[in-house]
Motif scaffolding. Structure first.
Motif, PDB file in Angstrom:
ATOM      1  N   ASN A 158      -0.147  -5.827   0.927  1.00 50.33           N
ATOM      2  CA  ASN A 158      -2.076  -7.020   0.815  1.00 50.33           C
ATOM      3  C   ASN A 158      -1.867  -7.763   0.254  1.00 50.33           C
ATOM      4  O   ASN A 158      -0.702  -8.001  -1.300  1.00 50.33           O
ATOM      5  CB  ASN A 158      -2.632  -5.986   0.290  1.00 50.33           C
ATOM      6  CG  ASN A 158      -2.881  -4.855   1.648  1.00 50.33           C
ATOM      7  OD1 ASN A 158      -3.481  -5.034   2.673  1.00 50.33           O
ATOM      8  ND2 ASN A 158      -2.574  -3.622   1.216  1.00 50.33           N
ATOM      9  N   SER A 218      -7.095   1.690  -2.197  1.00 50.31           N
ATOM     10  CA  SER A 218      -7.077   0.925  -3.683  1.00 50.31           C
ATOM     11  C   SER A 218      -6.147   0.999  -3.475  1.00 50.31           C
ATOM     12  O   SER A 218      -4.472   1.781  -3.274  1.00 50.31           O
ATOM     13  CB  SER A 218      -8.377   1.834  -4.614  1.00 50.31           C
ATOM     14  OG  SER A 218      -9.179   2.319  -4.121  1.00 50.31           O
ATOM     15  N   LYS A 219      -5.172  -0.333  -4.096  1.00 48.86           N
ATOM     16  CA  LYS A 219      -4.284  -0.746  -5.416  1.00 48.86           C
ATOM     17  C   LYS A 219      -3.945   0.512  -5.906  1.00 48.86           C
ATOM     18  O   LYS A 219      -3.276   0.489  -6.934  1.00 48.86           O
ATOM     19  CB  LYS A 219      -5.004  -1.958  -5.169  1.00 48.86           C
ATOM     20  CG  LYS A 219      -3.274  -2.921  -6.215  1.00 48.86           C
ATOM     21  CD  LYS A 219      -4.030  -4.157  -6.404  1.00 48.86           C
ATOM     22  CE  LYS A 219      -3.059  -4.852  -6.857  1.00 48.86           C
ATOM     23  NZ  LYS A 219      -3.231  -6.446  -7.633  1.00 48.86           N
ATOM     24  N   CYS A 262       1.255  -1.687  -0.051  1.00 52.02           N
ATOM     25  CA  CYS A 262      -0.030  -0.063  -0.168  1.00 52.02           C
ATOM     26  C   CYS A 262       0.706   1.086   0.064  1.00 52.02           C
ATOM     27  O   CYS A 262       1.687   1.364   1.031  1.00 52.02           O
ATOM     28  CB  CYS A 262      -1.079  -0.032   1.125  1.00 52.02           C
ATOM     29  SG  CYS A 262      -1.446   1.348   1.515  1.00 52.02           S
ATOM     30  N   TYR A 273      -4.634 -10.448  -4.019  1.00 50.52           N
ATOM     31  CA  TYR A 273      -6.026 -10.550  -4.454  1.00 50.52           C
ATOM     32  C   TYR A 273      -7.195  -9.852  -3.631  1.00 50.52           C
ATOM     33  O   TYR A 273      -8.353  -9.539  -4.563  1.00 50.52           O
ATOM     34  CB  TYR A 273      -7.452 -12.650  -3.807  1.00 50.52           C
ATOM     35  CG  TYR A 273      -7.095 -12.421  -2.709  1.00 50.52           C
ATOM     36  CD1 TYR A 273      -8.398 -12.166  -1.854  1.00 50.52           C
ATOM     37  CD2 TYR A 273      -6.602 -13.352  -2.178  1.00 50.52           C
ATOM     38  CE1 TYR A 273      -8.027 -12.104  -0.444  1.00 50.52           C
ATOM     39  CE2 TYR A 273      -5.703 -13.446  -0.980  1.00 50.52           C
ATOM     40  CZ  TYR A 273      -6.335 -13.128   0.088  1.00 50.52           C
ATOM     41  OH  TYR A 273      -6.283 -13.231   1.620  1.00 50.52           O
ATOM     42  N   THR A 274      -6.456  -8.697  -3.018  1.00 51.97           N
ATOM     43  CA  THR A 274      -6.819  -7.591  -2.799  1.00 51.97           C
ATOM     44  C   THR A 274      -7.144  -6.401  -3.766  1.00 51.97           C
ATOM     45  O   THR A 274      -6.172  -6.336  -3.746  1.00 51.97           O
ATOM     46  CB  THR A 274      -7.246  -7.544  -1.299  1.00 51.97           C
ATOM     47  OG1 THR A 274      -5.848  -7.584  -0.615  1.00 51.97           O
ATOM     48  CG2 THR A 274      -7.378  -8.962  -0.478  1.00 51.97           C
ATOM     49  N   THR A 275      -7.992  -5.434  -3.124  1.00 48.85           N
ATOM     50  CA  THR A 275      -7.823  -4.152  -4.414  1.00 48.85           C
ATOM     51  C   THR A 275      -8.065  -3.179  -3.125  1.00 48.85           C
ATOM     52  O   THR A 275      -7.508  -2.243  -4.319  1.00 48.85           O
ATOM     53  CB  THR A 275      -9.212  -3.951  -5.314  1.00 48.85           C
ATOM     54  OG1 THR A 275     -10.483  -4.420  -4.157  1.00 48.85           O
ATOM     55  CG2 THR A 275      -8.967  -5.397  -6.387  1.00 48.85           C
ATOM     56  N   THR A 276      -8.052  -3.229  -2.179  1.00 52.23           N
ATOM     57  CA  THR A 276      -8.381  -2.554  -1.466  1.00 52.23           C
ATOM     58  C   THR A 276      -7.579  -2.634   0.330  1.00 52.23           C
ATOM     59  O   THR A 276      -8.085  -3.653   0.381  1.00 52.23           O
ATOM     60  CB  THR A 276      -9.743  -2.014  -0.491  1.00 52.23           C
ATOM     61  OG1 THR A 276     -10.556  -1.482  -2.155  1.00 52.23           O
ATOM     62  CG2 THR A 276      -9.615  -0.182   0.172  1.00 52.23           C
ATOM     63  N   CYS A 277      -6.743  -1.861   0.617  1.00 54.36           N
ATOM     64  CA  CYS A 277      -5.892  -1.877   1.851  1.00 54.36           C
ATOM     65  C   CYS A 277      -7.238  -1.617   3.101  1.00 54.36           C
ATOM     66  O   CYS A 277      -8.116  -1.504   2.865  1.00 54.36           O
ATOM     67  CB  CYS A 277      -4.586  -1.256   1.597  1.00 54.36           C
ATOM     68  SG  CYS A 277      -3.666  -1.065   3.656  1.00 54.36           S
TER      69      CYS A 277
END
Length: 118
Positions: free
Chosen positions: A105, A117-118, A98, A108-112
């Protein structure tokens, strides 16, 4: 512990053989009872000996596995620390960092967790 099992197995074997002979001797003059006491003593001695010897072998194998596992883990940690840029752990290769908080992170996650956001 493993050597203890080995010594117990040897003691069981020696004492069991002596006990079988003594049990057959004191059983009387009947030949059938002497042979029965002797065979029962010998068979139970051998079974006990094999059990404790197997415990010794199992504990020896577990110790060997533990030694190898520690060696592999140490080698992995050393190679992970030397191969990654900026001394980051190998976790950073499996995820994204992040830009706001620096947390690693999963890919597969797009938000910390901080909300960025990624």
């Amino acid at each position: 512990m493993k050597n203890f099992c080995k010594y117990i197995a040897i003691c069981i074997l020696i004492l069991g053989m002596m006990g079988s002979i003594y049990g057959a001797y004191i059983s009387g003059t009947d030949t059938a009872s002497m042979i029965t006491y002797f065979l029962v003593g010998i068979i139970s001695t051998i079974i006990s000996f094999v059990i404790f010897l197997a415990l010794y072998e199992i504990l020896d194998a577990l110790e060997d596995i533990q030694t190898r596992l520690i060696k592999i883990t140490t080698q992995k940690n050393e190679s992970a620390n030397s191969d990654t840029p900026d001394n980051k752990t190998s976790d950073s290769m499996n995820g994204w960092e992040c830009p706001q908080c620096g947390r690693i992170n999963p890919n597969y996650t797009t938000t910390c967790a901080c909300g960025n956001s990624k």
